[in-house]
Write a protein that holds these residues in place. Sequence first.
Motif, PDB file in Angstrom:
ATOM      1  N   GLU A  26       0.865  -1.177   0.000  1.00  0.00           N
ATOM      2  CA  GLU A  26       0.000   0.000   0.000  1.00  0.00           C
ATOM      3  C   GLU A  26       0.905   1.232   0.000  1.00  0.00           C
ATOM      4  N   ALA A  27       0.333   2.418  -0.112  1.00  0.00           N
ATOM      5  CA  ALA A  27       1.117   3.650  -0.070  1.00  0.00           C
ATOM      6  C   ALA A  27       1.697   3.850   1.330  1.00  0.00           C
ATOM      7  N   VAL A  28       3.012   4.059   1.378  1.00  0.00           N
ATOM      8  CA  VAL A  28       3.736   4.245   2.635  1.00  0.00           C
ATOM      9  C   VAL A  28       4.677   5.430   2.456  1.00  0.00           C
ATOM     10  N   THR A  29       4.890   6.174   3.541  1.00  0.00           N
ATOM     11  CA  THR A  29       5.787   7.327   3.541  1.00  0.00           C
ATOM     12  C   THR A  29       6.997   7.035   4.410  1.00  0.00           C
ATOM     13  N   GLN A  30       8.144   7.665   4.118  1.00  0.00           N
ATOM     14  CA  GLN A  30       9.340   7.491   4.925  1.00  0.00           C
ATOM     15  C   GLN A  30       9.019   7.750   6.402  1.00  0.00           C
ATOM     16  N   GLY A  31       9.606   6.914   7.261  1.00  0.00           N
ATOM     17  CA  GLY A  31       9.442   7.072   8.699  1.00  0.00           C
ATOM     18  C   GLY A  31       8.255   6.338   9.279  1.00  0.00           C
ATOM     19  N   GLN A  32       7.372   5.805   8.448  1.00  0.00           N
ATOM     20  CA  GLN A  32       6.208   5.082   8.972  1.00  0.00           C
ATOM     21  C   GLN A  32       6.599   3.658   9.372  1.00  0.00           C
ATOM     22  N   ALA A  33       5.962   3.185  10.441  1.00  0.00           N
ATOM     23  CA  ALA A  33       6.172   1.821  10.913  1.00  0.00           C
ATOM     24  C   ALA A  33       5.420   0.861  10.003  1.00  0.00           C
ATOM     25  N   VAL A  34       6.098  -0.217   9.607  1.00  0.00           N
ATOM     26  CA  VAL A  34       5.497  -1.183   8.701  1.00  0.00           C
ATOM     27  C   VAL A  34       5.651  -2.611   9.240  1.00  0.00           C
ATOM     28  N   TYR A  35       4.744  -3.480   8.813  1.00  0.00           N
ATOM     29  CA  TYR A  35       4.846  -4.913   9.104  1.00  0.00           C
ATOM     30  C   TYR A  35       4.918  -5.643   7.775  1.00  0.00           C
ATOM     31  N   ARG A  36       5.410  -6.877   7.816  1.00  0.00           N
ATOM     32  CA  ARG A  36       5.459  -7.684   6.590  1.00  0.00           C
ATOM     33  C   ARG A  36       4.339  -8.710   6.658  1.00  0.00           C
ATOM     34  N   ALA A  37       3.459  -8.658   5.697  1.00  0.00           N
ATOM     35  CA  ALA A  37       2.293  -9.543   5.653  1.00  0.00           C
ATOM     36  C   ALA A  37       2.650 -10.897   5.052  1.00  0.00           C
ATOM     37  N   SER A  38       1.701 -11.808   5.076  1.00  0.00           N
ATOM     38  CA  SER A  38       1.924 -13.157   4.558  1.00  0.00           C
ATOM     39  C   SER A  38       2.214 -13.160   3.053  1.00  0.00           C
ATOM     40  N   ASP A  39       1.838 -12.078   2.348  1.00  0.00           N
ATOM     41  CA  ASP A  39       2.159 -11.989   0.915  1.00  0.00           C
ATOM     42  C   ASP A  39       3.581 -11.469   0.679  1.00  0.00           C
ATOM     43  N   ASP A  48      -3.620  -0.944  17.422  1.00  0.00           N
ATOM     44  CA  ASP A  48      -4.934  -1.372  17.907  1.00  0.00           C
ATOM     45  C   ASP A  48      -5.711  -2.192  16.876  1.00  0.00           C
ATOM     46  N   SER A  49      -4.989  -2.748  15.912  1.00  0.00           N
ATOM     47  CA  SER A  49      -5.632  -3.592  14.909  1.00  0.00           C
ATOM     48  C   SER A  49      -6.136  -4.891  15.560  1.00  0.00           C
ATOM     49  N   ALA A  50      -7.211  -5.418  15.030  1.00  0.00           N
ATOM     50  CA  ALA A  50      -7.734  -6.703  15.499  1.00  0.00           C
ATOM     51  C   ALA A  50      -6.868  -7.855  14.999  1.00  0.00           C
ATOM     52  N   THR A  51      -6.012  -7.599  14.007  1.00  0.00           N
ATOM     53  CA  THR A  51      -5.155  -8.623  13.434  1.00  0.00           C
ATOM     54  C   THR A  51      -3.766  -8.556  14.056  1.00  0.00           C
ATOM     55  N   ALA A  52      -3.320  -9.646  14.663  1.00  0.00           N
ATOM     56  CA  ALA A  52      -2.029  -9.677  15.368  1.00  0.00           C
ATOM     57  C   ALA A  52      -0.865  -9.288  14.477  1.00  0.00           C
ATOM     58  N   ALA A  53      -0.859  -9.730  13.226  1.00  0.00           N
ATOM     59  CA  ALA A  53       0.263  -9.416  12.329  1.00  0.00           C
ATOM     60  C   ALA A  53       0.409  -7.916  12.105  1.00  0.00           C
ATOM     61  N   VAL A  54      -0.695  -7.201  12.045  1.00  0.00           N
ATOM     62  CA  VAL A  54      -0.675  -5.752  11.821  1.00  0.00           C
ATOM     63  C   VAL A  54      -0.081  -5.037  13.032  1.00  0.00           C
ATOM     64  N   ARG A  55      -0.221  -5.627  14.206  1.00  0.00           N
ATOM     65  CA  ARG A  55       0.318  -5.047  15.447  1.00  0.00           C
ATOM     66  C   ARG A  55       1.781  -5.406  15.659  1.00  0.00           C
ATOM     67  N   SER A  56       2.382  -6.119  14.723  1.00  0.00           N
ATOM     68  CA  SER A  56       3.749  -6.621  14.863  1.00  0.00           C
ATOM     69  C   SER A  56       4.679  -5.933  13.854  1.00  0.00           C
ATOM     70  N   LEU A  93       4.609   2.170  18.769  1.00  0.00           N
ATOM     71  CA  LEU A  93       3.707   2.068  17.631  1.00  0.00           C
ATOM     72  C   LEU A  93       2.390   2.724  18.022  1.00  0.00           C
ATOM     73  N   SER A  94       1.873   3.551  17.150  1.00  0.00           N
ATOM     74  CA  SER A  94       0.668   4.329  17.408  1.00  0.00           C
ATOM     75  C   SER A  94      -0.613   3.587  17.008  1.00  0.00           C
ATOM     76  N   LYS A  95      -1.737   4.168  17.434  1.00  0.00           N
ATOM     77  CA  LYS A  95      -3.041   3.685  17.008  1.00  0.00           C
ATOM     78  C   LYS A  95      -3.397   4.229  15.616  1.00  0.00           C
ATOM     79  N   THR A  96      -2.575   5.150  15.120  1.00  0.00           N
ATOM     80  CA  THR A  96      -2.711   5.650  13.756  1.00  0.00           C
ATOM     81  C   THR A  96      -1.808   4.792  12.882  1.00  0.00           C
ATOM     82  N   ALA A  97      -2.335   4.208  11.837  1.00  0.00           N
ATOM     83  CA  ALA A  97      -1.548   3.310  10.985  1.00  0.00           C
ATOM     84  C   ALA A  97      -0.239   3.955  10.552  1.00  0.00           C
ATOM     85  N   GLY A  98       0.877   3.287  10.881  1.00  0.00           N
ATOM     86  CA  GLY A  98       2.204   3.764  10.514  1.00  0.00           C
ATOM     87  C   GLY A  98       2.813   4.758  11.475  1.00  0.00           C
ATOM     88  N   GLY A  99       2.035   5.271  12.415  1.00  0.00           N
ATOM     89  CA  GLY A  99       2.494   6.331  13.303  1.00  0.00           C
ATOM     90  C   GLY A  99       3.352   5.871  14.471  1.00  0.00           C
TER      91      GLY A  99
END
Length: 135
Positions: A26-39, A48-56, A93-99
């Motif tokens: 997806e679109a990401v900006t420098q400095g944002q926190a990212v996770y690696r998905a199964s793809d 605060d995602s309901a999906t554990a991988a997103v919180r990792s 890691l924030s409750k705002t995606a990537g924050g």
Amino acid sequence: MADLAITAANVVQGADAVVEDGWFGEAVTQGQAVYRASDGKYYKADCDSATAAVRSPRGLALNAGSANQPARVQTKGKITIGATLTAGLAYYLSKTAGGLCPVADIAAGGYATIIGIATSTTELKINITESGVAV
């Protein structure tokens, strides 16, 4: 306090940076926190995602990109984050995606995950530590 106001153009990896390359999902900006998905692609992490991988979170994006564009992610070491930090303070890691935010901003339902500790007012030492516990 609030999420860090990161100036993307000022995000620079440190000399001791551990990095990995891949593709954005997806679109990401420098400095944002990212996770690696199964793809195998990188997406914005969210405490605060309901999906554990997103919180990792895996690390912080060193470049910007859209879905299916190249990604460079720093997983450890010092990074000039492009924001004003408080030396000695841990950032989470924030409750705002990537924050990224100080611990006080992780409200009920958020999982506490340390991204790193500020070593100066401009530099963050990444050492991701997941608590696995919601506050």
